[in-house]
Design an enzyme around this catalytic site. Structure first.
Site, mmCIF file in Angstrom:
data_model
loop_
_atom_site.group_PDB
_atom_site.id
_atom_site.type_symbol
_atom_site.label_atom_id
_atom_site.label_comp_id
_atom_site.label_asym_id
_atom_site.label_seq_id
_atom_site.Cartn_x
_atom_site.Cartn_y
_atom_site.Cartn_z
ATOM 1 N N ASP A 112 0.791 -1.136 -0.190
ATOM 2 C CA ASP A 112 0.098 -0.088 0.029
ATOM 3 C C ASP A 112 0.851 1.323 0.055
ATOM 4 O O ASP A 112 1.998 1.144 0.591
ATOM 5 C CB ASP A 112 -0.937 -0.115 1.219
ATOM 6 C CG ASP A 112 -1.967 0.896 1.117
ATOM 7 O OD1 ASP A 112 -2.422 1.484 0.169
ATOM 8 O OD2 ASP A 112 -2.981 0.933 2.183
ATOM 9 N N ASN A 134 1.560 3.312 -2.915
ATOM 10 C CA ASN A 134 2.218 3.670 -4.111
ATOM 11 C C ASN A 134 1.703 5.128 -4.676
ATOM 12 O O ASN A 134 2.433 5.850 -5.191
ATOM 13 C CB ASN A 134 1.746 2.531 -5.349
ATOM 14 C CG ASN A 134 2.419 1.432 -5.247
ATOM 15 O OD1 ASN A 134 3.421 0.965 -4.220
ATOM 16 N ND2 ASN A 134 1.960 0.419 -5.954
ATOM 17 N N THR A 157 -10.632 -7.025 -5.458
ATOM 18 C CA THR A 157 -11.860 -6.704 -6.319
ATOM 19 C C THR A 157 -12.337 -5.338 -6.185
ATOM 20 O O THR A 157 -13.095 -4.907 -7.155
ATOM 21 C CB THR A 157 -13.169 -7.818 -5.699
ATOM 22 O OG1 THR A 157 -13.055 -7.762 -4.248
ATOM 23 C CG2 THR A 157 -12.793 -9.161 -6.041
ATOM 24 N N ASN A 200 -10.666 -2.655 -6.097
ATOM 25 C CA ASN A 200 -9.713 -1.839 -7.024
ATOM 26 C C ASN A 200 -10.163 -1.638 -8.440
ATOM 27 O O ASN A 200 -9.944 -0.664 -9.087
ATOM 28 C CB ASN A 200 -8.282 -2.627 -7.236
ATOM 29 C CG ASN A 200 -7.334 -2.372 -6.099
ATOM 30 O OD1 ASN A 200 -6.603 -3.105 -5.459
ATOM 31 N ND2 ASN A 200 -7.673 -1.310 -5.170
HETATM 32 C C1 FPP Z 1 -1.345 0.251 -3.434
HETATM 33 O O1 FPP Z 1 -0.968 1.300 -3.408
HETATM 34 C C2 FPP Z 1 -0.864 -0.429 -4.503
HETATM 35 C C3 FPP Z 1 -1.725 -1.350 -5.511
HETATM 36 C C4 FPP Z 1 -3.056 -1.380 -5.446
HETATM 37 C C5 FPP Z 1 -1.261 -1.751 -6.578
HETATM 38 C C6 FPP Z 1 0.227 -2.724 -6.433
HETATM 39 C C7 FPP Z 1 0.765 -2.952 -7.696
HETATM 40 C C8 FPP Z 1 2.085 -3.062 -7.939
HETATM 41 C C9 FPP Z 1 3.186 -2.965 -6.822
HETATM 42 C C10 FPP Z 1 2.553 -3.186 -9.215
HETATM 43 C C11 FPP Z 1 2.315 -4.667 -9.964
HETATM 44 C C12 FPP Z 1 2.579 -5.739 -9.275
HETATM 45 C C13 FPP Z 1 3.038 -6.799 -9.701
HETATM 46 C C14 FPP Z 1 2.972 -8.191 -8.512
HETATM 47 C C15 FPP Z 1 3.447 -6.912 -11.018
HETATM 48 P P1 FPP Z 1 -2.187 2.564 -3.571
HETATM 49 O O2 FPP Z 1 -2.365 2.761 -5.293
HETATM 50 O O3 FPP Z 1 -3.404 2.300 -3.005
HETATM 51 O O4 FPP Z 1 -1.531 3.816 -2.882
HETATM 52 P P2 FPP Z 1 -2.296 4.784 -2.068
HETATM 53 O O5 FPP Z 1 -3.006 4.073 -0.845
HETATM 54 O O6 FPP Z 1 -1.123 5.738 -1.666
HETATM 55 O O7 FPP Z 1 -3.313 5.523 -3.156
#
Ligand code: FPP
Length: 253
Positions: A27, A29, A73, A75
């Site tokens: 979490d 990103n 699901t 997302n």
């Molecule tokens: C959460 O951060 C992350 C995700 C929902 C996606 C995770 C995906 C990856 C790391 C890339 C692809 C993975 C693989 C295994 C190839 P967020 O977007 O919820 O961050 P935030 O809470 O700060 O908005």
């Protein structure tokens, strides 16, 4: 920025008491990208570097199962552009990393409603799973279009159908047989669950499987996670006393 911890956690790990299965809610990103004035996708791309680091750290240490919550699901409700960028990133990453998985004897696995993924993604995933199916060092499971309630709902329906068709009797339904109907039927329950980004939630992840799992929450955002963090979390796990409902004296006898 957090100051880099100088302790050599890797050397402190007791290899005879490793968690067999580590699950991770990746979490933060989006926030990581925002802090840098970039689009959310930039965060996901850098999140892949952390996926690599964590996978390497687990495989090198001897962890047998690593499960990553890559797409829930829920997302699907994100902006369409972000969803399609994540799917593209997944296809690209699987294509790029398959050789490394083979070289390192890592088996790729997936849990979730895989057939709901875009065709290209579904095909790339199934191909990689098929090509790595005989690898034995570690099983890397991606939770994709995964939701625990959906998993349990699906299990109920399939169990009900099997009862109706006479394949199982109602008396045969118990916690052990229920696990056979979950996506995780062939992987042990996680001993350790890590969630990044300072959120203290389970977010519909492995609800049945985490009954006795130890949790570690960190304020670090997912793209900031590196191998040293994994070693530190394993040490933290090893310093906990897992009682499974018993008292301390019963465990330490
Ligand atoms: C959460 O951060 C992350 C995700 C929902 C996606 C995770 C995906 C990856 C790391 C890339 C692809 C993975 C693989 C295994 C190839 P967020 O977007 O919820 O961050 P935030 O809470 O700060 O908005």
């Amino acid at each position: 920025m957090e100051e880099k911890n100088k302790t050599d956690y890797k050397s402190l790990i007791d290899l005879s008491r490793l968690p067999k299965h580590i699950a991770v809610i990746m979490d933060g990103n989006g926030r990581w990208a925002k802090q840098r004035g970039k689009a959310r996708v930039f965060g996901h791309k850098n999140g892949v570097k952390a996926v690599r680091a964590v996978t390497e750290a687990c495989a090198e240490t001897g962890v047998e199962y690593l499960t990553l919550y890559a797409f829930s699901t829920e997302n699907w409700n994100r902006p369409a552009l972000e969803v399609s960028a994540l799917m593209e990133l997944l296809v690209f990453t699987i294509g790029r990393e398959i050789k490394t998985l083979q070289k390192n004897n890592i088996r790729l696995n997936a849990i979730g409603n895989i057939d709901s993924l875009p065709n290209k993604c579904n095909l790339a995933l199934k191909k990689a799973i098929e090509e790595t199916r005989n690898n034995t060092r570690m099983t890397l499971t991606l939770a994709l279009s995964y939701g625990s309630r959906e998993e349990i709902h699906r299990a109920f329906i399939r169990m009900y159908q099997d009862v109706q068709e006479g394949k199982i009797a109602v008396e045969d339904i118990n916690p052990e047989s229920i696990r056979d109907y979950l996506y995780t039927y062939n992987i042990p329950d996680p001993e350790l669950l890590i969630r990044t980004s300072g959120e203290y939630r389970v977010s519909n992840f492995l609800l049945w499987q985490i009954a006795y799992t130890e949790f570690i929450f960190t304020d670090k955002l997912w793209p900031e996670i590196d191998k040293e963090d994994v070693y530190e979390y394993i040490c933290q796990f090893q310093n906990r006393e897992r009682r499974f409902g018993k008292i301390s004296e019963q465990i330490n006898r």
